[in-house]
Enzyme design. Structure first.
Site, PDB file in Angstrom:
ATOM      1  N   ASP A   1       0.654  -1.269   0.285  1.00 40.93           N
ATOM      2  CA  ASP A   1       0.294   0.420   0.443  1.00 40.93           C
ATOM      3  C   ASP A   1       0.874   1.142  -0.003  1.00 40.93           C
ATOM      4  OD1 ASP A   1      -2.209   1.394   0.163  1.00 40.93           O
ATOM      5  OD2 ASP A   1      -2.627   1.013   1.909  1.00 40.93           O
TER       6      ASP A   1
ATOM      7  N   GLU B   1      -6.944   4.909  -9.179  1.00 37.30           N
ATOM      8  CA  GLU B   1      -7.297   5.406  -8.689  1.00 37.30           C
ATOM      9  C   GLU B   1      -8.632   6.693  -9.666  1.00 37.30           C
ATOM     10  OE1 GLU B   1     -10.088   6.341  -4.131  1.00 37.30           O
ATOM     11  OE2 GLU B   1      -8.327   4.996  -4.158  1.00 37.30           O
TER      12      GLU B   1
ATOM     13  N   LYS C   1      -9.348   1.593  -9.261  1.00 33.64           N
ATOM     14  CA  LYS C   1     -10.357   1.981  -7.934  1.00 33.64           C
ATOM     15  C   LYS C   1     -10.817   2.186  -8.448  1.00 33.64           C
ATOM     16  CE  LYS C   1      -7.642   1.676  -4.045  1.00 33.64           C
ATOM     17  NZ  LYS C   1      -6.802   1.642  -3.024  1.00 33.64           N
TER      18      LYS C   1
ATOM     19  N   THR D   1     -13.436   0.540  -3.621  1.00 32.56           N
ATOM     20  CA  THR D   1     -12.595   0.322  -2.259  1.00 32.56           C
ATOM     21  C   THR D   1     -12.772   1.702  -0.802  1.00 32.56           C
ATOM     22  OG1 THR D   1     -10.437   2.015  -1.002  1.00 32.56           O
ATOM     23  CG2 THR D   1     -11.257   2.987  -3.066  1.00 32.56           C
TER      24      THR D   1
ATOM     25  N   PHE E   1     -11.668  -1.883   4.743  1.00 34.37           N
ATOM     26  CA  PHE E   1     -10.716  -0.793   5.154  1.00 34.37           C
ATOM     27  C   PHE E   1     -10.733  -1.085   6.848  1.00 34.37           C
ATOM     28  CE2 PHE E   1     -10.058   3.400   2.733  1.00 34.37           C
ATOM     29  CZ  PHE E   1      -9.262   2.394   2.103  1.00 34.37           C
TER      30      PHE E   1
END
Length: 318
Positions: free
Chosen positions: A17, A96, A132, A156, A178
């Protein structure tokens, strides 16, 4: 004995990440995932000075409105970070869609297709990229279309089972629930400290993982946003885990025994559910944590996107 990181790699696909090239080179993850915050930080690193300079040179000669040029330049820089990461990992790189498109299905689809086209122009095939999108109803609908186009998506900012089920219903390739941000909300709300076994984020991911495996759902579960190695160890065996470099280092330096906690062959019965828009919005409305953390996450990513665009605008004026 192998390190806990090596043991984890035997049962879970490890994803970095980060946009830190040196960390990726050292830690050798299978995949990398980025977001506007990571891209913004990466562009401040020495290895991307040339990419920033080239992008600004291109922008100064580009046609169109100033806003359009700045946005296009930001896109070029996000692709530059992703392309650099793609050279280092054997698997996928997540890129993203702009956070300010989180409630715009059509423009999210357009941006997803444009990102893939930009990578393909650099010789990086769509099979190496994940688009994303925020796990809003609109983001999930955009993912449905992109998946049918053969563009795999990573949904996400996922905080609830309702989001996870809606993603599965449209055949999303991968979700990123998350963990740490869920824990943050509950610690603030209750004033309580949680062990990894009690951790609400861990419990949420385990529930989603169980639902998927119990119902033969192929969507990959990739736990994200960790606050400690304890959370990671509590999800050992999950399909994928995306982990920040400092926690990867901690796992790499620990020679203790790692116990597998999740397995696709071990699950409890969990009846399948189909979620339409009305049900989705009601379930999110009833889940204060998921609603607040989704909104907060979108605002945070949007803020860093504004920061990146402001950086570009400042360099154009220099």
């Amino acid at each position: 004995m192998p390190s806990k990181l090596d043991q984890l790699r035997d049962i879970t696909t490890v994803v970095a990440d980060t946009g830190d090239i040196e960390a990726v080179r050292k830690l050798k993850p299978v995949d990398c995932t980025t977001n506007p915050t990571i891209v913004f930080k990466a562009l401040g690193m020495p290895q991307f000075e040339g990419a920033v300079s080239d992008a600004i040179t291109w922008a100064k000669s580009a046609s169109g409105t100033r806003e359009a040029v700045v946005q296009a330049t930001a896109d070029r820089l996000a692709i530059a970070v992703g392309a650099a990461l793609a050279e280092l990992v054997p698997g996928r790189v997540s890129t993203e869609v702009d956070a300010d498109l989180s409630f715009d299905t059509e423009r999210s689809i357009e941006k997803g297709r444009a990102i893939i086209a930009a990578y393909e122009a650099q010789g990086i095939g769509r099979e190496r990229i994940l688009i994303k999108l925020a796990s809003t109803w609109e983001g999930i609908r955009a993912a449905e279309v992109l998946q049918k186009d053969g563009i795999d998506c990573n949904l996400t900012l996922l905080f609830s089972k309702a989001q996870a089920i809606a993603c599965a219903d449209v055949g999303v390739f991968l979700i990123s629930p998350f963990v740490g941000r869920i824990l943050d909300w509950y610690k603030k709300s209750t004033g309580k400290d949680y062990t990894p076994e009690e951790d609400p984020g861990v419990v949420s991911v385990r529930s989603i993982y169980n639902y998927y495996k119990a119902n033969g759902i192929k969507t990959i579960v990739m736990g994200a946003s960790f606050r400690s190695v304890g959370e990671i160890e509590a999800l050992a065996g999950c399909d994928r885990l995306t982990i920040a470099p400092n926690l990867l280092e901690e796992l790499a330096n620990d020679q203790g025994q790692l116990t597998r906690r999740l397995s696709p062959d071990v699950h409890e019965k969990d009846e399948p559910v189909t979620i339409d828009e009305k049900t989705f919005r009601w379930m999110m409305n009833e889940d204060a944590m998921a609603t607040e953390k989704l909104s907060e996450g979108i605002r945070g990513f949007a803020k860093d996107l504004v920061g990146l665009r402001s950086l570009i605008a400042g360099k154009l004026d220099a």
